[in-house]
Design an enzyme around this catalytic site. Structure first.
Site, short mmCIF file in Angstrom:
data_model
loop_
_atom_site.label_atom_id
_atom_site.label_comp_id
_atom_site.label_asym_id
_atom_site.label_seq_id
_atom_site.Cartn_x
_atom_site.Cartn_y
_atom_site.Cartn_z
N GLY A 46 0.82 -1.22 0.00
CA GLY A 46 0.00 0.00 0.00
C GLY A 46 0.85 1.27 0.00
NE ARG A 338 10.29 -19.17 3.57
CZ ARG A 338 10.07 -17.88 3.64
NH1 ARG A 338 8.83 -17.41 3.64
NH2 ARG A 338 11.06 -17.03 3.71
#
Ligand SMILES: Cc1cc2nc3c(=O)[nH]c(=O)nc-3n(C[C@H](O)[C@H](O)[C@H](O)COP(=O)(O)OP(=O)(O)OC[C@H]3O[C@@H](n4cnc5c(N)ncnc54)[C@H](O)[C@@H]3O)c2cc1C
Length: 671
Positions: A46, A338
């Site tokens: 943002g 991961r």
């Protein structure tokens, strides 16, 4: 019903973005001055979007619940940001970054978006360097790179263990320039509580001033949601305590489809949990896997002795250790992605080989790195026949230079010196690949409503590679949205300011106020956290690292029960017209209680293992991949985009079929 059209442009993958930008409609500079854009969230996604849109000339209103954009959760990012610059000369390219991302995401992402991400990745580094972001440099002054899991090149740019913070300071300074010019109006300590649609288009939001409690109306020609991920649905996660799904969930209820909610990343290297009163988990950056070796005792008796505090890891000789990642995945070793590393740790711990009192931890050991770096240093410094102690000391100094702040953080939390005793780590919820469905323009299924950064369903498919979230958030904010939003806004140049004294704003504001009134006036008996913890336990136990049909069905029923109990028995102290963090939390947990159920429903629907979503019913039975996740491309090669219909159980599934024209669909192997 909204139409699910990904709007991917035609043409070859390498030309799509360029050709598309050449053809889209633009808004001329004078007209930009008459157009307002709301950006909710000022983290990396943002913040970069707000700064760039204002720089282009639009009037931006930016919102954050913290007291400054500098405190967005993005600040926590430690390890780094990827970009295909090939500075190390090790064979990197846009195509390779694209390939690694699609493969790492287990072939569940949209090819065109991922290629674009790789294409703009280099620009991000140039932009940030120009802003003064202090990326690590090598001896010659060039930008340094390190490697992260799931790839065979070094493409991660970093600023010690504080990359997110430094990038955020860059975006924040770019925002500040526009705040000073009046092009960004910054609303700190404001929480968006709903979106307002006019004639089907997003035209504003209802926000609460968190200091005074005042409910405010804000209008714009387009609304951008950049509010981060929903990992806190698990209660315990590595996310900031305030990270929440409210904005994303509210727009979902207003027509934005929610995609792949079950795709969550459980990160392998976190500090293990220590007890029931914990409210937060701490990440140890994945970059540590560059130098640390992961192991558990080879013999169950040793593991038991460690769990009982009768044996120390340093007393276990090399031949009695099981470096299980190196054993199972020789090609990638400790640098497997991961999801693979997390499941492998769980497998060893479930089999009884875990360390720590709880049996839920594995070792991350730097002893070999101390020796390797120390030997090198002794040569560089011309020390002949150095003693073992001298070598270790020299090696430790190098490790301190690279990861000193992470070692210090570990010692503060665990009260053990990781230079002397191997670190203990265990997987924890970390990132959400699922999120609001967006098309190639990053627009949701509601016209004029955009979603960027971790809040959208992103480019990472079923599993994100390390250091790719910062890349995606900044790609969206600096380099993608500022173009695509213009194409939409070019139709709005004659619309004029959007009024807020309309029935549409009246109605949404009324609903928001009624809900706040309810929380304050409900004569309940339990705190918000009581319900959040209960939800988190169900999520972790039954919708966690491994999932099966029976548990998922139970989870759906249990979450519903918790939700019903919450609405009867939640107690929120204080009042509405003051700074009231319990009230803030109540709204957020109410939304998690709905999202959690959709999450489990999505996981139940996806009867395949892919990336971070591991279905116990879908495992390779034979061959070299025996025991690994089994993907089912024939039946599940799609994005699951859910349409809100009332209760989460009523949500309707829409499928975006994924096409792979530039990458061959293969079994993901890291062996
Ligand atoms: C500990 C940790 C380490 C990480 N390390 C890395 C790394 O090394 N490399 C990497 O690539 N990724 C990393 N990640 C992931 C990465 O940090 C995040 O995915 C990324 O920063 C998210 O950025 P964002 O802008 O989308 O959201 P955020 O940074 O979460 O920002 C959200 C913004 O939305 C605002 N907001 C939220 N809800 C509302 C609302 N209702 N109303 C108004 N404002 C609202 C907040 O105030 C904030 O400004 C890490 C994550 C964690 C948890």
């Amino acid at each position: 019903m909204a139409k699910l059209d990904s709007k991917v442009p035609k043409g070859s993958i390498a030309d799509k973005w360029t050709t598309y930008k050449d053809k889209i409609d633009l808004v001329n500079p004078a007209n930009k001055r008459n157009i307002d854009i709301i950006v909710v969230g000022t983290g990396l996604a943002g913040g970069s979007a707000a700064a760039t849109l204002a720089e282009l000339g639009y009037n931006v209103k930016a919102f954050a619940y913290q007291d400054s954009p500098r405190r967005a959760h993005s600040i926590a990012a430690q390890g780094g940001i990827n970009a295909a610059k090939n500075y190390m000369g090790d064979g990197d390219s846009n195509y390779r970054l694209f390939y690694d991302t699609v493969k790492g995401g287990d072939y569940r992402s949209r090819e065109a978006n991922v290629y674009r991400l790789a294409e703009v990745s280099g620009n991000i580094i140039d932009q940030c360097v120009a802003q003064g972001v202090p990326f690590a440099r090598d001896y010659g002054g060039l930008l340094d790179n390190r490697s992260f899991g799931g790839v065979l090149v070094s493409r991660t740019f970093y600023a010690k263990g504080q990359t997110g913070q430094q990038l955020l300071l860059g975006a924040y300074s770019a925002m500040n320039r526009q705040i000073a010019r009046g092009k960004i109006e910054m609303f700190n300590r404001h929480e968006m509580l709903d979106v307002v649609k006019v004639d089907g288009k997003a035209r504003g939001i209802i926000a609460r001033n968190l200091i005074t409690g005042e409910i405010e109306r804000h209008s714009a020609h387009a609304v951008v949601i950049a509010t981060g991920g929903y990992g806190n649905v698990y209660f315990l996660s590595t996310n900031a305590m305030g990270s929440n799904a409210t904005a994303a969930w509210k727009i979902h209820k207003k027509g934005a489809y929610f995609a792949n909610p079950c795709y969550t990343q459980i990160h392998p290297t976190c500090i293990p949990r220590s007890g029931d009163y914990q409210s937060k988990l701490t990440l140890m950056s994945e970059s540590l896997r560059n130098d640390g070796r992961i192991w558990v005792p080879l013999h169950i008796e040793d593991a038991k002795a460690i769990q009982e505090g009768k044996l120390k890891p340093t007393q276990i000789p090399e031949e009695n250790r099981d470096y299980y990642l190196e054993r199972r995945y020789p090609a990638f070793g400790n640098l497997v992605p991961r999801d693979v590393a997390s499941r492998a740790a769980k497998e060893r711990c479930d089999a009884g080989y875990g360390v720590n009192k709880t049996g839920e931890a594995v070792y991350l050991d730097f002893a070999a790195a101390f020796e390797r770096y120390g030997t090198q240093q002794a040569k560089i410094k011309g020390i002949h026949n150095p003693s073992k102690e001298e070598i270790i000391k020299l090696g430790q100094a190098i490790i301190e230079e690279k990861y000193g702040n992470l070692f210090q953080m570990y010692e503060k939390i665990i009260a053990e010196n990781p230079y002397e005793t191997p670190m203990m780590i265990y997987p924890a919820t970390h990132y959400t690949m699922g999120g609001v469905w967006v098309d190639y323009n990053l627009m949701t299924t509601v016209p004029g409503l955009y979603c960027i950064g971790e809040a959208n369903f992103s480019d990472h498919g079923a599993n994100r590679l390390g250091a790719s979230a910062l890349m995606q958030g900044l790609a969206d904010g600096y380099f993608v949205l500022p173009y695509t939003i213009g194409d939409y806004l070019s139709d709005d140049i004659r619309t004029g300011a959007i009024p807020t004294d309309t029935p549409e704003f009246d109605e949404v504001e009324k609903t928001v106020k009624e809900r706040l009134d309810f929380f304050i006036n409900n004569e309940g008996t339990h705190s918000v956290d009581y319900f959040h913890k209960k939800l988190g336990k169900v999520m972790w136990d039954k919708v966690g690292m491994a999932r099966n049909e029976k548990h998922l069905k139970e989870a759906i029923a249990e979450i519903k029960e918790i939700r019903e109990d919450f609405w009867k028995n939640v107690k929120v102290p204080g009042s509405q017209n003051e700074f009231n963090q319990e009230l803030e939390k109540a709204g957020r947990v109410a939304d998690f209680l709905e999202l959690g159920e959709l999450f489990a429903k999505d996981a139940l629907n996806r009867n395949e293992s892919c990336g971070g979503h591991f279905r116990e019913e879908s495992v390779e039975q034979d061959g070299p991949q025996k025991g690994e996740a089994l993907r089912d491309d024939k039946n599940y090669k799609y994005v699951a985009a859910w349409e809100y219909k009332g209760e989460p159980s009523d949500a309707v599934l829409h499928k975006e079929e994924l096409e792979f024209n530039d990458i061959e669909l293969k079994t993901r192997s890291y062996k």
